[in-house]
Design a protein around this motif. Structure first.
Motif, PDB file in Angstrom:
ATOM      1  N   ARG A 260       0.656  -1.343   0.050  1.00 10.29           N
ATOM      2  CA  ARG A 260       0.045  -0.095   0.103  1.00 10.29           C
ATOM      3  C   ARG A 260       0.640   1.270  -0.104  1.00 10.29           C
ATOM      4  O   ARG A 260       1.704   1.377   0.562  1.00 10.29           O
ATOM      5  CB  ARG A 260      -0.696  -0.105   1.196  1.00 10.29           C
ATOM      6  CG  ARG A 260      -1.885   1.156   1.276  1.00 10.29           C
ATOM      7  CD  ARG A 260      -2.885   1.200   2.437  1.00 10.29           C
ATOM      8  NE  ARG A 260      -1.973   1.431   3.582  1.00 10.29           N
ATOM      9  CZ  ARG A 260      -1.744   2.622   4.120  1.00 10.29           C
ATOM     10  NH1 ARG A 260      -2.279   3.820   3.462  1.00 10.29           N
ATOM     11  NH2 ARG A 260      -0.994   3.141   5.195  1.00 10.29           N
ATOM     12  N   VAL A 261       0.667   2.106  -0.823  1.00 10.37           N
ATOM     13  CA  VAL A 261       1.326   3.475  -0.947  1.00 10.37           C
ATOM     14  C   VAL A 261       0.660   4.466   0.200  1.00 10.37           C
ATOM     15  O   VAL A 261      -0.497   4.533   0.416  1.00 10.37           O
ATOM     16  CB  VAL A 261       0.944   4.381  -2.054  1.00 10.37           C
ATOM     17  CG1 VAL A 261       1.563   5.544  -2.300  1.00 10.37           C
ATOM     18  CG2 VAL A 261       1.352   3.651  -3.314  1.00 10.37           C
ATOM     19  N   THR A 302      -5.746   1.651 -10.631  1.00  9.01           N
ATOM     20  CA  THR A 302      -6.624   2.456 -10.311  1.00  9.01           C
ATOM     21  C   THR A 302      -5.744   3.889  -9.921  1.00  9.01           C
ATOM     22  O   THR A 302      -6.424   4.863  -9.844  1.00  9.01           O
ATOM     23  CB  THR A 302      -7.055   2.123  -8.887  1.00  9.01           C
ATOM     24  OG1 THR A 302      -6.022   1.536  -7.841  1.00  9.01           O
ATOM     25  CG2 THR A 302      -7.977   0.829  -8.983  1.00  9.01           C
ATOM     26  N   HIS A 303      -4.406   3.740  -9.771  1.00 10.36           N
ATOM     27  CA  HIS A 303      -3.652   5.030  -9.549  1.00 10.36           C
ATOM     28  C   HIS A 303      -2.083   4.806 -10.070  1.00 10.36           C
ATOM     29  O   HIS A 303      -1.146   4.579  -9.127  1.00 10.36           O
ATOM     30  CB  HIS A 303      -3.467   5.244  -8.057  1.00 10.36           C
ATOM     31  CG  HIS A 303      -4.927   5.570  -7.073  1.00 10.36           C
ATOM     32  ND1 HIS A 303      -5.458   6.825  -7.343  1.00 10.36           N
ATOM     33  CD2 HIS A 303      -5.500   4.762  -6.355  1.00 10.36           C
ATOM     34  CE1 HIS A 303      -6.569   6.625  -6.645  1.00 10.36           C
ATOM     35  NE2 HIS A 303      -6.771   5.461  -6.126  1.00 10.36           N
ATOM     36  N   PRO A 304      -2.155   4.698 -11.338  1.00  6.32           N
ATOM     37  CA  PRO A 304      -0.915   4.501 -12.123  1.00  6.32           C
ATOM     38  C   PRO A 304      -0.004   5.878 -11.887  1.00  6.32           C
ATOM     39  O   PRO A 304      -0.481   6.796 -11.827  1.00  6.32           O
ATOM     40  CB  PRO A 304      -1.140   4.148 -13.456  1.00  6.32           C
ATOM     41  CG  PRO A 304      -2.396   5.130 -13.745  1.00  6.32           C
ATOM     42  CD  PRO A 304      -3.166   4.833 -12.408  1.00  6.32           C
ATOM     43  N   GLY A 305       1.284   5.573 -11.901  1.00 11.14           N
ATOM     44  CA  GLY A 305       2.282   6.411 -11.647  1.00 11.14           C
ATOM     45  C   GLY A 305       3.586   6.168 -12.641  1.00 11.14           C
ATOM     46  O   GLY A 305       3.594   5.318 -13.471  1.00 11.14           O
ATOM     47  N   GLY A 353       2.478  15.639  -9.623  1.00 15.10           N
ATOM     48  CA  GLY A 353       1.816  15.045  -8.531  1.00 15.10           C
ATOM     49  C   GLY A 353       2.424  13.996  -7.774  1.00 15.10           C
ATOM     50  O   GLY A 353       3.545  13.828  -8.061  1.00 15.10           O
ATOM     51  N   CYS A 354       1.771  13.338  -6.880  1.00 10.25           N
ATOM     52  CA  CYS A 354       2.403  12.477  -6.175  1.00 10.25           C
ATOM     53  C   CYS A 354       1.285  11.489  -5.802  1.00 10.25           C
ATOM     54  O   CYS A 354       0.369  11.797  -5.194  1.00 10.25           O
ATOM     55  CB  CYS A 354       3.060  12.880  -4.739  1.00 10.25           C
ATOM     56  SG  CYS A 354       4.170  11.730  -3.937  1.00 10.25           S
ATOM     57  N   LEU A 355       1.795  10.189  -5.758  1.00 12.40           N
ATOM     58  CA  LEU A 355       0.780   9.036  -5.218  1.00 12.40           C
ATOM     59  C   LEU A 355       0.685   8.983  -3.875  1.00 12.40           C
ATOM     60  O   LEU A 355      -0.491   8.563  -3.366  1.00 12.40           O
ATOM     61  CB  LEU A 355       1.479   7.707  -5.611  1.00 12.40           C
ATOM     62  CG  LEU A 355       1.816   7.158  -7.046  1.00 12.40           C
ATOM     63  CD1 LEU A 355       2.267   6.023  -7.334  1.00 12.40           C
ATOM     64  CD2 LEU A 355       0.445   7.177  -7.730  1.00 12.40           C
TER      65      LEU A 355
END
Length: 436
Positions: A260-261, A302-305, A353-355
């Motif tokens: 988890r991030v 769902t939240h690619p970076g 931006g940032c995860l």
């Protein structure tokens, strides 16, 4: 007539006697005054000599300790290249101090393009050559937790000697909270010294904030180093093994799934994000698992970076994934113990931006080109130059390893001055008060 003559004779004899006595008294008084003047003068000369000797002795003691420090960039052969101003008590100043309260930590930029956390402790004010001077005293947010450095105060400054007689990046003074008495502190610029960056690359030296950029000359303390610039080697010290807590986290839950991030909205997780990371052993048995679970996190649909750093999954180790937009196929690649060793003066502004900071974006200035050193999973050393957007990703991710978030960069840049040199691609040059 006889009586009158006698009186006149006595009177005539009397006045020369009075004049003679007065002259003797004047000569005696003059001798006394000269004795006092010579005595006071001898005290002044003695004080000046004693002060000079004490400064020179202190410099010798500091140099002896400096050369013995494990991290020092210099050795005995470099001492002929070290120079100092002659001690001058004019620059030993008693300043009034205004203590600052409820100050929040801020990021002080460092010479390597990163930053360190400091807190403003107070403002020192004094007169020098008829000019009012104000300097801010700082306390390191990291060192404050150590009992040894709890009372340490840091005074970085620049002045008009920088770049000519002294190091262009400014000089430092070390003070103590205990030095503040009755609302005053003694500041002795004869003790001003150069940061390690004056002698060698590879160090993180705080850049004096604008508040401490003086418009007068301070010809006291250490002068410019005239020897050859050093190159700091990578420390030949094996990384510390992963802690039990780190190992447990890496192996926690379903190891085939992402880690988890963590988020900056959770205080305990913010502490991890703001902490300095350590190197990791490239051959640690758990590194492949950590790397794989980080990869799954950055590629999560769902939240690619475009990049991720180990602190973002709760592990304060120097490990990052970066998407290489400058390579065919734009692959995500793993970098072990990365270090940025050089940054161009040319800057690029772009949206980031940032995860770990949800729903927040900002226009951040980054160096257009960087030089990067890193290891692979076999422990082999590599070095390469990277530019453009890929260089931005490397800077964003390596910032995480120093506890720096892109929002810290925004705050830092808000206090800076930059010159736009190309309106179409947003290229800038920083107008930093570093005197070359």
């Amino acid at each position: 007539m006889r009586i009158l003559h006698l009186w006149l004779s006595v009177s005539v004899m009397r006045y020369p006697l009075i004049l003679l006595l007065n002259m003797e008294r004047m000569l005696l008084l003059r001798k006394v005054l000269w004795s006092v003047i010579l005595f006071v003068g001898s005290i002044v000369i003695s004080y000046a000599q004693t002060y000079r000797d004490s400064v020179l002795m202190l410099r010798q003691d500091k140099m002896a300790g400096f050369l013995k420090e494990p991290s020092t960039p210099l050795n005995e052969a470099d001492t002929p290249y070290l120079h100092y101003y002659e001690p001058d008590s004019t620059y030993r100043i008693r300043a009034s101090v205004e203590l600052l309260h409820d100050e929040q930590p801020f990021r002080m930029p460092t010479s390597d393009g990163t930053s360190k956390a400091y807190v403003r402790y107070g403002k020192a004010r004094f007169q020098l050559h008829g000019e009012p001077v104000e300097l801010t005293l700082y306390r390191s947010a990291d060192l404050f937790v150590s009992p040894i450095y709890r009372n340490h105060l840091f005074l970085p400054f620049t002045d008009m000697t920088n770049g000519s007689d002294t190091y262009g990046g400014g000089r430092y003074l070390d003070l103590s909270v205990a030095d503040i008495r009755d609302g005053h502190i003694l500041i002795d610029f004869n003790d001003a010294y150069n940061p390690y960056c004056a002698y060698s690359s590879g160090y993180r030296c705080p850049v004096p904030p604008k508040a401490n950029n003086l418009s007068i000359a301070i010809p006291a303390g250490e002068k410019k180093y005239t020897g050859p610039m050093k190159q700091r080697p990578r420390p030949n010290v094996p990384p510390k093994p992963l802690t039990e807590a780190e190992r447990n986290l890496i192996r926690s839950g379903d190891t085939t799934q992402l880690l988890r991030v963590i988020q900056d909205t959770v205080p305990d997780e913010t502490r991890i994000l703001k902490s300095l990371s350590e190197d990791i052993d490239p051959k640690d048995a758990l590194l492949p698992l950590l790397a794989q679970r980080m990869y799954l996190a950055v590629t999560d649909s769902t939240h690619p970076g475009v990049g991720i750093a180990a602190p973002q999954v709760g592990i304060n180790r120097n490990l990052i994934w970066v998407q290489r937009f400058d390579k065919a196929g734009e692959p995500l690649e793993l970098y072990v113990n990365p270090k940025i060793t050089w940054r161009s003066k040319l800057l690029r502004k772009g949206v980031e931006g940032c995860l770990s900071i949800p729903d927040t974006m900002g226009q951040v200035l980054r160096n257009y080109t960087i030089r990067l050193t890193y290891q692979d999973t076999d422990g082999e050393e590599h070095e390469e130059m990277v530019e453009g957007f890929t260089a931005v990703i490397f800077q964003h991710e390596t910032d995480h390893l120093y506890g720096i978030l892109f929002t810290d960069r925004l705050a830092e840049q808000a206090a800076g001055t930059y010159q736009l040199i190309n309106g179409e691609v947003d290229l800038y040059l920083e107008k930093r008060l570093r005197r070359q």
